[in-house]
Every structure is written in structure tokens, then in C-alpha cells.
Design an enzyme around this catalytic site. Structure first.
Site, mmCIF file in Angstrom:
data_model
loop_
_atom_site.group_PDB
_atom_site.id
_atom_site.type_symbol
_atom_site.label_atom_id
_atom_site.label_comp_id
_atom_site.label_asym_id
_atom_site.label_seq_id
_atom_site.Cartn_x
_atom_site.Cartn_y
_atom_site.Cartn_z
ATOM 1 N N TYR A 1 1.067 -1.412 0.003
ATOM 2 C CA TYR A 1 -0.226 0.235 0.163
ATOM 3 C C TYR A 1 1.053 1.521 0.034
ATOM 4 O O TYR A 1 0.441 2.104 -1.006
ATOM 5 C CB TYR A 1 -0.708 0.114 1.081
ATOM 6 C CG TYR A 1 -2.227 -1.032 0.727
ATOM 7 C CD1 TYR A 1 -3.721 -0.397 0.697
ATOM 8 C CD2 TYR A 1 -2.306 -1.953 0.874
ATOM 9 C CE1 TYR A 1 -4.298 -1.088 0.208
ATOM 10 C CE2 TYR A 1 -3.447 -2.339 0.928
ATOM 11 C CZ TYR A 1 -4.672 -2.342 0.427
ATOM 12 O OH TYR A 1 -5.888 -2.635 -0.203
ATOM 13 N N GLY B 1 -20.411 -2.383 17.793
ATOM 14 C CA GLY B 1 -20.265 -1.407 17.428
ATOM 15 C C GLY B 1 -19.357 -0.826 17.089
ATOM 16 O O GLY B 1 -18.428 -0.328 18.328
ATOM 17 N N ASP C 1 -16.005 4.968 6.712
ATOM 18 C CA ASP C 1 -16.950 4.651 7.798
ATOM 19 C C ASP C 1 -17.019 6.106 8.496
ATOM 20 O O ASP C 1 -18.239 5.887 8.941
ATOM 21 C CB ASP C 1 -16.142 3.603 8.629
ATOM 22 C CG ASP C 1 -16.551 2.221 7.792
ATOM 23 O OD1 ASP C 1 -16.182 1.806 6.834
ATOM 24 O OD2 ASP C 1 -15.743 1.435 8.466
ATOM 25 N N HIS D 1 -24.469 -28.704 -12.433
ATOM 26 C CA HIS D 1 -25.446 -29.818 -11.590
ATOM 27 C C HIS D 1 -24.296 -30.746 -11.371
ATOM 28 O O HIS D 1 -23.059 -30.464 -12.507
ATOM 29 C CB HIS D 1 -26.147 -29.921 -12.345
ATOM 30 C CG HIS D 1 -26.982 -32.028 -11.781
ATOM 31 N ND1 HIS D 1 -27.609 -31.858 -10.399
ATOM 32 C CD2 HIS D 1 -26.660 -32.908 -11.816
ATOM 33 C CE1 HIS D 1 -27.867 -32.332 -9.883
ATOM 34 N NE2 HIS D 1 -27.432 -33.525 -11.104
HETATM 35 P P1 FAD Z 1 -10.604 2.675 7.310
HETATM 36 O O1 FAD Z 1 -10.178 2.358 6.696
HETATM 37 O O2 FAD Z 1 -11.104 3.088 8.960
HETATM 38 O O3 FAD Z 1 -8.664 3.985 7.461
HETATM 39 C C1 FAD Z 1 -9.135 5.012 8.492
HETATM 40 C C2 FAD Z 1 -7.590 5.054 8.584
HETATM 41 O O4 FAD Z 1 -7.669 6.320 8.780
HETATM 42 C C3 FAD Z 1 -6.888 4.532 9.716
HETATM 43 O O5 FAD Z 1 -5.660 3.622 8.815
HETATM 44 C C4 FAD Z 1 -6.903 5.089 10.810
HETATM 45 O O6 FAD Z 1 -5.445 5.321 11.188
HETATM 46 C C5 FAD Z 1 -6.344 6.353 9.963
HETATM 47 N N1 FAD Z 1 -6.654 7.904 10.451
HETATM 48 C C6 FAD Z 1 -7.996 8.168 11.943
HETATM 49 N N2 FAD Z 1 -7.792 9.078 12.275
HETATM 50 C C7 FAD Z 1 -6.548 9.621 11.418
HETATM 51 C C8 FAD Z 1 -5.996 10.850 11.778
HETATM 52 N N3 FAD Z 1 -6.764 12.055 12.501
HETATM 53 N N4 FAD Z 1 -4.969 11.548 11.284
HETATM 54 C C9 FAD Z 1 -3.638 10.531 10.449
HETATM 55 N N5 FAD Z 1 -5.087 8.797 10.443
HETATM 56 C C10 FAD Z 1 -5.707 8.644 10.340
HETATM 57 N N6 FAD Z 1 -15.479 -4.979 5.403
HETATM 58 C C11 FAD Z 1 -15.655 -5.908 4.034
HETATM 59 O O7 FAD Z 1 -15.678 -5.199 2.907
HETATM 60 N N7 FAD Z 1 -16.131 -6.958 3.726
HETATM 61 C C12 FAD Z 1 -15.155 -7.481 5.580
HETATM 62 O O8 FAD Z 1 -15.150 -8.711 5.397
HETATM 63 C C13 FAD Z 1 -15.125 -6.863 6.050
HETATM 64 N N8 FAD Z 1 -14.321 -7.156 7.892
HETATM 65 C C14 FAD Z 1 -14.084 -6.000 8.867
HETATM 66 C C15 FAD Z 1 -14.239 -6.996 10.163
HETATM 67 C C16 FAD Z 1 -13.640 -6.147 11.087
HETATM 68 C C17 FAD Z 1 -13.396 -6.607 12.622
HETATM 69 C C18 FAD Z 1 -13.503 -4.686 10.756
HETATM 70 C C19 FAD Z 1 -13.521 -3.987 12.655
HETATM 71 C C20 FAD Z 1 -13.807 -4.385 9.730
HETATM 72 C C21 FAD Z 1 -14.251 -5.024 8.381
HETATM 73 N N9 FAD Z 1 -14.966 -4.322 7.231
HETATM 74 C C22 FAD Z 1 -14.922 -5.785 6.189
HETATM 75 C C23 FAD Z 1 -14.875 -3.187 7.313
HETATM 76 C C24 FAD Z 1 -14.323 -2.044 6.769
HETATM 77 O O9 FAD Z 1 -13.119 -2.289 7.382
HETATM 78 C C25 FAD Z 1 -13.867 -0.767 6.778
HETATM 79 O O10 FAD Z 1 -15.514 -0.828 5.971
HETATM 80 C C26 FAD Z 1 -12.733 0.085 5.288
HETATM 81 O O11 FAD Z 1 -11.532 0.139 6.812
HETATM 82 C C27 FAD Z 1 -13.699 1.469 6.173
HETATM 83 O O12 FAD Z 1 -12.331 2.211 5.052
HETATM 84 P P2 FAD Z 1 -12.032 3.711 5.335
HETATM 85 O O13 FAD Z 1 -10.952 4.246 4.770
HETATM 86 O O14 FAD Z 1 -13.063 4.560 5.497
HETATM 87 O O15 FAD Z 1 -11.546 3.773 6.755
#
Ligand code: FAD
Length: 452
Positions: free
Chosen positions: A99, A262, A303, A435
Site C-alpha cells: 500500500y 458497534g 466509514d 449440476h
Molecule cells: P479505515 O480503513 O478505517 O481507515 C482509516 C484510517 O485513518 C486508519 O488507518 C486510521 O489509522 C487513520 N486515521 C484516523 N484518524 C486519523 C488522523 N487524524 N490522522 C491520520 N490518520 C488517521 N468490510 C468488508 O467489506 N468486508 C469485510 O469482511 C469486513 N470485515 C471487517 C472486519 C472487522 C473486524 C472490521 C473492524 C471491519 C471490517 N470491514 C469489512 C469494514 C472495513 O474494514 C471498513 O469498511 C473499511 O476499512 C473502511 O475504510 P475507510 O477508508 O473508511 O477507513
């Protein structure tokens, strides 16, 4: 006015990384990204990826049991958590490196630090350094939430599950959402004695009721001691274990208690409200269909906006943001008919409306079949799979599909293409079965189970 960057992304998770990479590599924008923990975010570091690897690990005992019925002289030995954990974290580190490299190769300036919003065009790094950008993208994700009650500090969350020193002998999972159910099944598969409490009437709220019941029955059948209508009152440490008092008299002692009740959006202390960005009542960033916040130069995806909290959705929202802002092609991230899977054992795959949602909207036919599939039936298992289609009586379109079966996640991905294309029940019927498979049931259900 000139800015240090065209785009500053806060958060290196699914949504932020995709947006940063596309803006830099395809739109030629000058992009910076700050990540305070580890690149890849929840999905890669403490969500989908490590979770799915644990799902795989937990499935082997069942396979070996089944293998004996197929003539193999097979017995499974002990599970080595320490060895698995080393391999797991080596894999996460490998992915994290990919990444980071992809971002750097795309020309993104990466800051390994926390960043907060100062105003419409300025972010402040933890060092105090201030950086200006024409656009700011908030992609900070969410984190687990544990309610406050006596002893709540003894609970771990999904974050800690990947770092346990040793597997517990006996654990309690609290919660009924997909993360709680998945971990209950994972830990049970790894040989842990698992109890699960959920305060509502049935696990997996929001999913199709019949599918929820089917998963709950199978989880119980496999040995998860699931109690619905049950909540924790208090916990205390007694003789090195956690004594749990609950609302229904199932008080017990556990080696580990995991809360998955949650998640909350990561907006605390981010400076958003001071900068004029409106938040919803649960603290999520309020956005329009283009992921734009109440401050025009600030967008938010994933999220942190609490729309559909799944990795592929965050990725699509990040890509739509880049189309809209950097290519001048206003693009709405499509939240219709998003398929998903719950990686319980067996899995639940779902797309579209539940029976309950559909019948509130229009007259429907429901086609539902539960049967013992060939592979496990042969091995003497009573486990049933479930295939279900919800069909509009007026348009004949398939409005929803729900599958509870081994590999349902793989099946629903394919069914979702047909349903997204607007396939009717008759299109399914015209499709010749493959099948013998479980999924052939999807094209051979002739008579509605019920109409509503
Ligand atoms: P995230 O991936 O949460 O990334 C946010 C990033 O921002 C983090 O790395 C954090 O450290 C960083 N950050 C936060 N605040 C700051 C700041 N102020 N400055 C700098 N960095 C910061 N989804 C699926 O589709 N399939 C699955 O099977 C699935 N399984 C899951 C299992 C678990 C246990 C969990 C917890 C979640 C799962 N999800 C799954 C949900 C999925 O992980 C999230 O929907 C996804 O990661 C959201 O991406 P994002 O970019 O919004 O945030």
C-alpha cells in the site's frame, strides 16, 4: 491563492488510499496523505484481511472431520496460535508495504502522523506543521465502541483479537452484528469454548429474518452457546478470569471477553466542527451524494460518513470523489444493491432487499429452499443451506437474494451481477443449472414459498 497540495487526504485506509492514488496517478494532482497508525487502515491491518485469514484457519478442523467420512485416515493436531500469529502479521506487514509503495510510486507524499483539520484549506500535523491544500479528504474510518459499565475496561475489541498472547480456553463474545458473529465462529473453530450474548431478539439485525434465524441455528448447532435477549451488567477480575454478571442469570467466568457492539466514526478531536463541517448526531461526517461536506473544499468518504461501512464501498466513494473533483465528471457513488457477506460458518451472502423490506414496499413472491447439501450430508451432517429469492410481483425483478451456505460470499458476488443488471425471476429460470452444485437451487425454484 496557491496551496501546498491539490489534495490532502487524512487517513490511509481503503477510501483514502484509493482516492490519493487515483488523484495523483490518473489526474496528475499534487497529493499528500497522513496516516497515524499503519497504511492500509482497518481492512488490511485489523479488519477484513486478518479476519478472513482467521476464518480460513478456523475451518480446518471441520474439513478434517469431514475427510474421515470420505475415506481419509485423518486427524487434526493442536492449533499453534503463536505460529499462525507470526505468519498473519508477516502477511499484514507485506500488504502494508505494498500500500505504501503504491502511493509513493504514484507520487503521493506520505506523512506517517496524525493530521487534523484547521480550516477549509489547512491541516495541522501532530508536529505542529501546517499544510494547505485546495481540497481536503477526510477518510479516517471508525473504531470499536465499548459501552461504559462496571468492569467494561476488562473487555477487548476486534482490534486486540489479532494480538492475543494465547488463545483463551473459554470466551464471551458480546454483540450480534457481523463482527461479533464472525469472531464467535472463528474462535469456536479454533477450539475455544465460545458463549455469545446479544441483547436483541435475534443476531444480525438488518439482514433477512429467515437468513438470520438460519445462521443462528447453525451457529448453535456447531456449538456456539448463543444467548439472545441477554446483556452484561458488570464484569470483574476474579482469580485471573473475568466474572460476568448478566441480565438473564447466565453468569459465568471467562478467560476473555470481546465486545463487538458497534463502531463509531473517527471524528473526535479532528477539528471538523470548528472548521464548519457538520456532523450527524452519531458523530459521522455529513455528506451529500458526492461526498461533499458542508464546507465545499472538504469531502469525506468511507466509514467516517457511516453510509455503508464496507471496504469496497469506501473504495468506490474514494474513486467517485476523484472523478467529481479532479476529472470534472460529477459522479455519485452507487449505494444500490451492494452485495456483502458475513463470514460465519457457514457464510451468509446477501444482496438487495430483505423479505421484510421488500414486502413493505410492494407485493412480492418469496422463493426459499433449505436443504442438506451433498458434501456434508455424505459426511453425516444435518446442516442445511438456505437459498432465497425475493421477487417483485409487478416487474418480476429479483429484488433480493440471500444465501446461507459454505462459500456463500463467492456465490452472492455472481448473483449480484445478474440482480444489478435487473434480472427477472424468469431470467433466473431460463438459466440452465450447473449440476451438481448448491447454487443450482437459485435457478430451479419453481413455486413461490409464499406471497406477501
Ligand atoms: P479505515 O480503513 O478505517 O481507515 C482509516 C484510517 O485513518 C486508519 O488507518 C486510521 O489509522 C487513520 N486515521 C484516523 N484518524 C486519523 C488522523 N487524524 N490522522 C491520520 N490518520 C488517521 N468490510 C468488508 O467489506 N468486508 C469485510 O469482511 C469486513 N470485515 C471487517 C472486519 C472487522 C473486524 C472490521 C473492524 C471491519 C471490517 N470491514 C469489512 C469494514 C472495513 O474494514 C471498513 O469498511 C473499511 O476499512 C473502511 O475504510 P475507510 O477508508 O473508511 O477507513
Amino acid at each position: 491563492m496557491s496551496f501546498d497540495y491539490d489534495l490532502f487526504v487524512i487517513g490511509g485506509g481503503s477510501g483514502g488510499v484509493r482516492a490519493a492514488r487515483l488523484a495523483a496517478s490518473e489526474a496528475g494532482a499534487r497529493v499528500a496523505l497522513a496516516e497515524e497508525y499503519r497504511m492500509g487502515g482497518t481492512c488490511v491491518i485489523r479488519g477484513c484481511v486478518p479476519k478472513k485469514l482467521m476464518v480460513f484457519a478456523s475451518a480446518y478442523p471441520g474439513m478434517v472431520d469431514e475427510a474421515r467420512a470420505y475415506g481419509w485416515d485423518a486427524a487434526i493436531g493442536a492449533f499453534g496460535w503463536a505460529g499462525f500469529k507470526d505468519n498473519l502479521h508477516a502477511e499484514l506487514t507485506r500488504l502494508e508495504g505494498i500500500y505504501t509503495r503504491n502511493l509513493v510510486n504514484a507520487g503521493v507524499q506520505v506523512f506517517d502522523t496524525r493530521a487534523v483539520v484547521k480550516d477549509a484549506h489547512t491541516v495541522a500535523l501532530a508536529s505542529g506543521e501546517e499544510i494547505t491544500a485546495k481540497h481536503i479528504l477526510v477518510a479516517t474510518g471508525g473504531q470499536p465502541f465499548v459501552p461504559e459499565f462496571p468492569g467494561s475496561d476488562l473487555a477487548v475489541t476486534s482490534n486486540e483479537m489479532f494480538h492475543l498472547d494465547a488463545l483463551p480456553k473459554k470466551m464471551l463474545v458480546v454483540g450480534g452484528g457481523f463482527i461479533a458473529c464472525e469472531f464467535a465462529c472463528i474462535m469456536h473453530g479454533l477450539g475455544v469454548e465460545v458463549t455469545q450474548f446479544y441483547r436483541g431478539a435475534q443476531i444480525l439485525r438488518g439482514f433477512d429474518d429467515e437468513a438470520r434465524g438460519h445462521v443462528a441455528d447453525l451457529m448453535r448447532g456447531r456449538g456456539v452457546d448463543l444467548h439472545v435477549g441477554t446483556d452484561v451488567i458488570s464484569m470483574e477480575r476474579v482469580d485471573g478470569r473475568i466474572a460476568v454478571k448478566c441480565t438473564t442469570g447466565h453468569d459465568d467466568r471467562f478467560d476473555l471477553v470481546m465486545y463487538a457492539t458497534g463502531r463509531v466514526p473517527n471524528t473526535a478531536g479532528l477539528g471538523l466542527e470548528q472548521a464548519g463541517v457538520r456532523l450527524t448526531r452519531n458523530g459521522a461526517v455529513e455528506v451529500d451524494a458526492y461526498s461533499q461536506t458542508s464546507v465545499p473544499s472538504i469531502y469525506a468518504v468511507g466509514d467516517v460518513t457511516d453510509r455503508i461501512n464496507l471496504t469496497p464501498v469506501a473504495i468506490r466513494e474514494g474513486a467517485a470523489f476523484v472523478e467529481t473533483v479532479f476529472h470534472g465528471r460529477p459522479t455519485v457513488a452507487d449505494h444500490e444493491l451492494v452485495a456483502s457477506a458475513v463470514f460465519t460458518q457457514p457464510e451468509l451472502g446477501t444482496v438487495g432487499l430483505t423479505e421484510e423490506q421488500a414486502r413493505d414496499r410492494e407485493p412480492i413472491e418469496v422463493y426459499s429452499a433449505a436443504f442438506r447439501p451433498m458434501q456434508s450430508l455424505f459426511a453425516g451432517s444435518d446442516d442445511r443451506v438456505m437459498m432465497k429469492l425475493i421477487v417483485s410481483r409487478e416487474t418480476r425483478k429479483v429484488l433480493g437474494c440471500h444465501i446461507v451456505a459454505p462459500n456463500a460470499g463467492e456465490m452472492i458476488q455472481l448473483a449480484a451481477i445478474a440482480i444489478k443488471m435487473g434480472a427477472t425471476k424468469e431470467d433466473f429460470d431460463r438459466t440452465v443449472a450447473v449440476h451438481p452444485t448448491m447454487a443450482e437451487e437459485l435457478v430451479t425454484m419453481k413455486t413461490p414459498t409464499r406471497v406477501a
